[in-house]
Design a protein around this motif. Sequence first.
Motif, short mmCIF file in Angstrom:
data_model
loop_
_atom_site.label_atom_id
_atom_site.label_comp_id
_atom_site.label_asym_id
_atom_site.label_seq_id
_atom_site.Cartn_x
_atom_site.Cartn_y
_atom_site.Cartn_z
N GLY A 99 -0.38 19.47 -17.34
CA GLY A 99 -1.47 20.05 -17.72
C GLY A 99 -2.99 19.01 -17.80
O GLY A 99 -3.82 19.36 -18.53
N HIS A 100 -2.50 17.85 -17.27
CA HIS A 100 -3.49 16.69 -17.53
C HIS A 100 -4.14 16.38 -16.30
O HIS A 100 -3.81 16.80 -15.36
CB HIS A 100 -2.67 15.34 -18.01
N CYS A 101 -5.38 15.75 -16.73
CA CYS A 101 -6.23 15.45 -15.61
C CYS A 101 -5.50 14.33 -14.67
O CYS A 101 -4.74 13.66 -15.19
CB CYS A 101 -7.52 14.71 -16.13
N ILE A 102 -5.75 14.44 -13.39
CA ILE A 102 -4.94 13.53 -12.36
C ILE A 102 -5.45 11.87 -12.74
O ILE A 102 -4.66 11.22 -12.20
CB ILE A 102 -5.20 13.99 -10.85
N HIS A 103 -6.29 11.79 -13.14
CA HIS A 103 -7.14 10.26 -13.38
C HIS A 103 -6.72 9.85 -14.89
O HIS A 103 -6.75 8.48 -15.08
CB HIS A 103 -8.48 10.40 -13.14
N ALA A 119 0.66 8.97 -6.38
CA ALA A 119 0.88 10.29 -6.08
C ALA A 119 1.92 10.92 -7.02
O ALA A 119 1.88 12.03 -7.82
CB ALA A 119 1.68 10.42 -4.50
N LEU A 120 2.94 10.02 -7.53
CA LEU A 120 4.03 10.35 -8.76
C LEU A 120 3.23 10.64 -9.93
O LEU A 120 3.45 11.57 -10.58
CB LEU A 120 4.99 9.38 -8.59
N ARG A 121 2.68 9.48 -10.26
CA ARG A 121 1.71 9.76 -11.54
C ARG A 121 0.93 11.02 -11.40
O ARG A 121 0.95 11.42 -12.61
CB ARG A 121 0.86 8.36 -11.79
N ARG A 122 0.20 11.17 -10.35
CA ARG A 122 -0.65 12.45 -10.65
C ARG A 122 0.10 13.64 -10.65
O ARG A 122 -0.35 14.57 -11.43
CB ARG A 122 -1.52 12.40 -9.23
N LYS A 123 1.21 13.75 -9.83
CA LYS A 123 1.91 14.93 -10.12
C LYS A 123 2.61 15.07 -11.56
O LYS A 123 2.48 16.28 -11.93
CB LYS A 123 3.38 15.05 -9.12
N GLN A 124 3.10 14.06 -12.20
CA GLN A 124 3.53 14.12 -13.48
C GLN A 124 2.46 14.62 -14.53
O GLN A 124 2.72 15.21 -15.22
CB GLN A 124 3.98 12.73 -13.97
N ARG A 125 1.20 14.11 -14.28
CA ARG A 125 0.00 14.46 -15.14
C ARG A 125 -0.29 15.91 -14.70
O ARG A 125 -0.56 16.62 -15.78
CB ARG A 125 -1.26 13.52 -14.80
N VAL A 126 -0.34 16.34 -13.63
CA VAL A 126 -0.63 17.79 -13.39
C VAL A 126 0.41 18.84 -13.86
O VAL A 126 -0.08 19.86 -14.51
CB VAL A 126 -0.83 17.77 -11.63
N ASP A 127 1.67 18.23 -13.81
CA ASP A 127 2.86 18.91 -14.29
C ASP A 127 2.66 19.32 -15.87
O ASP A 127 3.13 20.38 -16.28
CB ASP A 127 4.16 18.44 -14.12
N ARG A 145 0.89 -1.14 -0.08
CA ARG A 145 -0.10 -0.06 -0.19
C ARG A 145 0.75 1.31 0.01
O ARG A 145 0.39 2.06 -0.52
CB ARG A 145 -1.04 0.04 1.08
N GLN A 146 1.97 1.53 0.82
CA GLN A 146 2.74 2.37 0.87
C GLN A 146 3.16 2.71 -0.57
O GLN A 146 3.31 3.82 -1.19
CB GLN A 146 4.09 2.29 1.72
#
Length: 186
Positions: free
Chosen positions: A159-163, A149-157, A141-142
């Motif tokens: 300009g993409h949706c976090i999902h 969290a890393l995938r979401r950050k990369q997507r936000v960077d 789980r960790q």
Amino acid sequence: ALSAARNKEDKKTHEDKKRKERQALRASKGLCKRCDNPVAKDRKFCEKHLLTDVLNQKKKRESRLSKGLCKHCDVPVIDGKKICQNHLVSKSLTKKKKQDSRLSVGLCKHCDETAANGKKICEEHLRKQDIYGKKYRHDNRQVLAEDTALRRKQRVDKGHCIHCDLPALPGKTRCLEHAISHSEHN
């Protein structure tokens, strides 16, 4: 010299032809292609020659792997694999065809059991999947949380949706579809 080479080539062709004729005659009698022993069930060779072939193929695969080559051919392997790119693609396509074939007749994509109602896998594989999934998620789980969290950050960077990889709404972290589904859940 040219005549000697041609004679040698003609002799080899003649020997190959004779060998193929002997093999065809033996096969018609239900005998091994290499000797006069009966063939193993649903095979073209006797048990002895089947075993010899298996051992020779194993040695050949091990030799190729020790040199960093694909176990099926003399092409370098993909890092972390035992096969080359071509054989990896071929293996993947074969697996996909087999799964599609099973699914088309209502069978589990992993075995020949009937698929569970509305599912692509049988009850046994559903049970194993559930057990493995719960154990994997519990044990990791960790790591899974950090990966998410890393995938979401990369997507936000980007300009993409976090999902998903669709563009996020201006000033938001979700695309239109995920923003709507998120607002419906809250």
